[in-house]
Scaffold this motif. Structure first.
Motif, PDB file in Angstrom:
ATOM      1  N   VAL A   1      -4.145   2.281 -13.383  1.00  0.00           N
ATOM      2  CA  VAL A   1      -2.790   2.132 -13.393  1.00  0.00           C
ATOM      3  C   VAL A   1      -1.965   3.100 -13.912  1.00  0.00           C
ATOM      4  CG1 VAL A   1      -0.863   0.411 -14.226  1.00  0.00           C
ATOM      5  CG2 VAL A   1      -3.089  -0.467 -13.924  1.00  0.00           C
ATOM      6  N   MET A   2      -0.989   3.592 -12.971  1.00  0.00           N
ATOM      7  CA  MET A   2      -0.234   4.979 -13.277  1.00  0.00           C
ATOM      8  C   MET A   2       1.365   4.887 -13.201  1.00  0.00           C
ATOM      9  SD  MET A   2      -2.078   6.961 -10.424  1.00  0.00           S
ATOM     10  CE  MET A   2      -2.563   6.106  -8.961  1.00  0.00           C
ATOM     11  N   GLU A   3       1.975   5.929 -13.576  1.00  0.00           N
ATOM     12  CA  GLU A   3       3.254   5.803 -13.340  1.00  0.00           C
ATOM     13  C   GLU A   3       3.650   5.905 -11.721  1.00  0.00           C
ATOM     14  OE1 GLU A   3       6.495   9.443 -14.017  1.00  0.00           O
ATOM     15  OE2 GLU A   3       4.413   9.655 -14.828  1.00  0.00           O
ATOM     16  N   PHE A   4       4.567   5.202 -11.276  1.00  0.00           N
ATOM     17  CA  PHE A   4       4.972   5.324  -9.911  1.00  0.00           C
ATOM     18  C   PHE A   4       5.797   6.591  -9.495  1.00  0.00           C
ATOM     19  CE2 PHE A   4       7.984   4.288  -6.362  1.00  0.00           C
ATOM     20  CZ  PHE A   4       7.113   4.103  -5.239  1.00  0.00           C
ATOM     21  N   ILE A   5       5.482   7.236  -8.740  1.00  0.00           N
ATOM     22  CA  ILE A   5       6.233   8.726  -8.034  1.00  0.00           C
ATOM     23  C   ILE A   5       6.912   8.240  -6.854  1.00  0.00           C
ATOM     24  CG2 ILE A   5       5.828  10.884  -7.707  1.00  0.00           C
ATOM     25  CD1 ILE A   5       5.137  10.286 -10.683  1.00  0.00           C
ATOM     26  N   ASN A   6       7.956   8.400  -6.974  1.00  0.00           N
ATOM     27  CA  ASN A   6       9.002   8.126  -5.744  1.00  0.00           C
ATOM     28  C   ASN A   6       8.894   9.312  -4.647  1.00  0.00           C
ATOM     29  OD1 ASN A   6      10.705   6.267  -4.307  1.00  0.00           O
ATOM     30  ND2 ASN A   6      11.775   5.881  -6.227  1.00  0.00           N
TER      31      ASN A   6
ATOM     32  N   ILE B   1      -7.969   2.777  -2.379  1.00  0.00           N
ATOM     33  CA  ILE B   1      -6.405   2.422  -1.936  1.00  0.00           C
ATOM     34  C   ILE B   1      -5.602   2.546  -3.079  1.00  0.00           C
ATOM     35  CG2 ILE B   1      -6.906   0.014  -2.274  1.00  0.00           C
ATOM     36  CD1 ILE B   1      -5.129  -0.332   0.279  1.00  0.00           C
ATOM     37  N   ILE B   2      -4.316   3.064  -2.885  1.00  0.00           N
ATOM     38  CA  ILE B   2      -3.289   3.202  -3.880  1.00  0.00           C
ATOM     39  C   ILE B   2      -2.076   2.057  -3.450  1.00  0.00           C
ATOM     40  CG2 ILE B   2      -1.576   4.648  -5.057  1.00  0.00           C
ATOM     41  CD1 ILE B   2      -4.599   6.422  -3.656  1.00  0.00           C
ATOM     42  N   ARG B   3      -1.833   1.335  -4.220  1.00  0.00           N
ATOM     43  CA  ARG B   3      -0.998   0.323  -3.946  1.00  0.00           C
ATOM     44  C   ARG B   3       0.281   0.248  -5.164  1.00  0.00           C
ATOM     45  NH1 ARG B   3      -5.004  -3.968  -2.250  1.00  0.00           N
ATOM     46  NH2 ARG B   3      -5.901  -2.870  -4.150  1.00  0.00           N
TER      47      ARG B   3
ATOM     48  N   GLN C   1       0.902  -1.087   0.129  1.00  0.00           N
ATOM     49  CA  GLN C   1      -0.033  -0.010   0.141  1.00  0.00           C
ATOM     50  C   GLN C   1       0.850   1.313   0.175  1.00  0.00           C
ATOM     51  OE1 GLN C   1      -3.214  -0.094   2.983  1.00  0.00           O
ATOM     52  NE2 GLN C   1      -3.257   2.355   3.157  1.00  0.00           N
ATOM     53  N   LEU C   2       0.444   2.357  -0.707  1.00  0.00           N
ATOM     54  CA  LEU C   2       1.332   3.508  -0.862  1.00  0.00           C
ATOM     55  C   LEU C   2       0.387   4.497  -0.205  1.00  0.00           C
ATOM     56  CD1 LEU C   2       2.382   3.081  -4.584  1.00  0.00           C
ATOM     57  CD2 LEU C   2       4.004   3.031  -2.630  1.00  0.00           C
ATOM     58  N   GLY C   3      -0.944   4.533  -0.357  1.00  0.00           N
ATOM     59  CA  GLY C   3      -1.792   5.606   0.420  1.00  0.00           C
ATOM     60  C   GLY C   3      -3.219   5.356   0.262  1.00  0.00           C
ATOM     61  N   TRP C   4      -3.919   6.246   0.656  1.00  0.00           N
ATOM     62  CA  TRP C   4      -5.332   6.099   0.626  1.00  0.00           C
ATOM     63  C   TRP C   4      -5.945   7.240  -0.123  1.00  0.00           C
ATOM     64  CZ3 TRP C   4      -8.761   2.468   1.849  1.00  0.00           C
ATOM     65  CH2 TRP C   4      -8.155   1.342   2.827  1.00  0.00           C
ATOM     66  N   GLY C   5      -6.974   7.371  -0.926  1.00  0.00           N
ATOM     67  CA  GLY C   5      -7.613   8.354  -1.413  1.00  0.00           C
ATOM     68  C   GLY C   5      -8.942   8.474  -1.072  1.00  0.00           C
ATOM     69  N   GLN C   6      -9.803   9.351  -1.602  1.00  0.00           N
ATOM     70  CA  GLN C   6     -11.046   9.488  -1.063  1.00  0.00           C
ATOM     71  C   GLN C   6     -11.906   7.946  -1.446  1.00  0.00           C
ATOM     72  OE1 GLN C   6     -13.102  12.646  -3.131  1.00  0.00           O
ATOM     73  NE2 GLN C   6     -15.027  12.555  -1.823  1.00  0.00           N
ATOM     74  N   PHE C   7     -11.771   7.531  -2.732  1.00  0.00           N
ATOM     75  CA  PHE C   7     -12.421   6.347  -3.126  1.00  0.00           C
ATOM     76  C   PHE C   7     -11.841   4.880  -3.242  1.00  0.00           C
ATOM     77  CE2 PHE C   7     -14.200  10.134  -5.379  1.00  0.00           C
ATOM     78  CZ  PHE C   7     -15.709  10.303  -4.792  1.00  0.00           C
TER      79      PHE C   7
ATOM     80  N   CYS D   1      -1.144   1.782  -8.546  1.00  0.00           N
ATOM     81  CA  CYS D   1      -2.498   1.504  -8.913  1.00  0.00           C
ATOM     82  C   CYS D   1      -3.511   1.990  -8.026  1.00  0.00           C
ATOM     83  CB  CYS D   1      -2.703  -0.024  -9.133  1.00  0.00           C
ATOM     84  SG  CYS D   1      -4.428  -0.641  -9.785  1.00  0.00           S
ATOM     85  N   LYS D   2      -4.341   2.945  -8.428  1.00  0.00           N
ATOM     86  CA  LYS D   2      -5.517   3.151  -7.563  1.00  0.00           C
ATOM     87  C   LYS D   2      -6.849   2.284  -7.738  1.00  0.00           C
ATOM     88  CE  LYS D   2      -6.071   7.477  -7.060  1.00  0.00           C
ATOM     89  NZ  LYS D   2      -7.052   9.221  -7.272  1.00  0.00           N
ATOM     90  N   SER D   3      -7.106   1.517  -6.620  1.00  0.00           N
ATOM     91  CA  SER D   3      -8.311   0.816  -6.861  1.00  0.00           C
ATOM     92  C   SER D   3      -9.418   1.564  -6.336  1.00  0.00           C
ATOM     93  CB  SER D   3      -7.903  -0.486  -6.188  1.00  0.00           C
ATOM     94  OG  SER D   3      -6.839  -1.146  -6.375  1.00  0.00           O
TER      95      SER D   3
HETATM   96  N1  LIG Z   1       1.340   7.394  -8.568  1.00  0.00           N
HETATM   97  C1  LIG Z   1       1.784   7.312  -7.427  1.00  0.00           C
HETATM   98  N2  LIG Z   1       2.765   6.945  -7.082  1.00  0.00           N
HETATM   99  C2  LIG Z   1       2.992   6.716  -5.765  1.00  0.00           C
HETATM  100  N3  LIG Z   1       2.383   6.966  -4.747  1.00  0.00           N
HETATM  101  C3  LIG Z   1       1.145   7.303  -5.188  1.00  0.00           C
HETATM  102  C4  LIG Z   1       0.764   7.445  -6.273  1.00  0.00           C
HETATM  103  N4  LIG Z   1      -0.681   8.251  -6.430  1.00  0.00           N
HETATM  104  C5  LIG Z   1      -1.056   8.193  -5.223  1.00  0.00           C
HETATM  105  N5  LIG Z   1       0.193   7.843  -4.386  1.00  0.00           N
HETATM  106  C6  LIG Z   1       0.041   7.888  -2.764  1.00  0.00           C
HETATM  107  O1  LIG Z   1      -1.238   7.736  -2.277  1.00  0.00           O
HETATM  108  C7  LIG Z   1      -1.748   9.051  -1.754  1.00  0.00           C
HETATM  109  C8  LIG Z   1      -3.172   9.336  -2.126  1.00  0.00           C
HETATM  110  O2  LIG Z   1      -3.283   9.472  -3.477  1.00  0.00           O
HETATM  111  P1  LIG Z   1      -4.176  10.726  -3.991  1.00  0.00           P
HETATM  112  O3  LIG Z   1      -4.104  11.751  -3.279  1.00  0.00           O
HETATM  113  O4  LIG Z   1      -3.805  10.732  -5.467  1.00  0.00           O
HETATM  114  O5  LIG Z   1      -5.480  10.101  -3.992  1.00  0.00           O
HETATM  115  P2  LIG Z   1      -6.706  10.803  -4.207  1.00  0.00           P
HETATM  116  O6  LIG Z   1      -7.930   9.646  -4.628  1.00  0.00           O
HETATM  117  O7  LIG Z   1      -6.705  11.836  -5.373  1.00  0.00           O
HETATM  118  O8  LIG Z   1      -7.334  11.584  -2.982  1.00  0.00           O
HETATM  119  P3  LIG Z   1      -8.376  12.427  -2.498  1.00  0.00           P
HETATM  120  O9  LIG Z   1      -9.330  12.290  -3.943  1.00  0.00           O
HETATM  121  O10 LIG Z   1      -8.989  11.815  -1.246  1.00  0.00           O
HETATM  122  O11 LIG Z   1      -7.678  13.685  -2.406  1.00  0.00           O
HETATM  123  C9  LIG Z   1      -0.646   9.940  -2.137  1.00  0.00           C
HETATM  124  O12 LIG Z   1      -0.617  10.801  -1.037  1.00  0.00           O
HETATM  125  C10 LIG Z   1       0.544   9.053  -2.383  1.00  0.00           C
HETATM  126  O13 LIG Z   1       1.146   8.772  -0.988  1.00  0.00           O
END
Ligand SMILES: Nc1ncnc2c1ncn2[C@@H]1O[C@H](COP(=O)(O)OP(=O)(O)OP(=O)(O)O)[C@@H](O)[C@H]1O
Length: 122
Positions: free
Chosen positions: A117-122, A53-55, A45-51, A68-70
């Motif tokens: 599926v998107m580019e991984f940002i470090n 999980i990002i892994r 897991q890399l993070g959470w978004g509103q809708f 990948c944002k699921s």
């Molecule tokens: N392409 C990526 N590469 C690496 N980490 C990412 C990537 N996209 C998102 N993340 C991680 O996931 C977290 C949440 O992503 P992001 O803010 O894009 O979600 P979101 O769904 O747009 O959120 P919200 O809609 O709630 O603002 C980011 O802060 C980051 O840590």
């Protein structure tokens, strides 16, 4: 990934957008059938978004490490939620290739998730 707008259709067609077979109700407009899991493997897991999980996600074909944002379709409650997801995908698609914008590689619609599926940002 590219988009096209047909003359008689105001919706955008995403060229790298797929859905699983036998999906009756869809959010995204695509006729292309493919399975996310045939091409990609999800990782940490890399993070959470509103809708959803990002892994981390790896491409079985190329070995590339991606993200990948699921998006959980259960969380898309209102028409506005659905519109915002479609708009995000459309904007990312249009801006793909820009040096300051994360590249969107593929989008898969499954029964319960939209896998972005998107580019991984470090
Ligand atoms: N392409 C990526 N590469 C690496 N980490 C990412 C990537 N996209 C998102 N993340 C991680 O996931 C977290 C949440 O992503 P992001 O803010 O894009 O979600 P979101 O769904 O747009 O959120 P919200 O809609 O709630 O603002 C980011 O802060 C980051 O840590």
């Amino acid at each position: 990934m590219a988009v096209a707008r047909s003359e008689n259709d105001s919706s955008f067609k995403l060229f790298n957008c797929y859905k699983v077979e036998n999906l009756t109700e869809t959010i995204l407009e695509t006729d292309r059938i493919s399975n996310f899991k045939d091409r990609y493997v999800l990782g940490d897991q890399l993070g959470w978004g509103q809708f959803g999980i990002i892994r981390e996600c790896s491409d079985k074909l190329t070995g590339e490490v991606l993200a990948c944002k699921s998006i959980s379709k259960n969380r898309l409650v209102t028409d506005e939620d659905v519109r915002s997801i479609k708009l995000e995908i459309e904007i990312m698609t249009r801006l793909s290739g820009h040096p300051n914008v994360v590249d969107l590689k593929d989008v898969y619609e499954e029964e319960d998730y939209v896998q972005q599926v998107m580019e991984f940002i470090n």
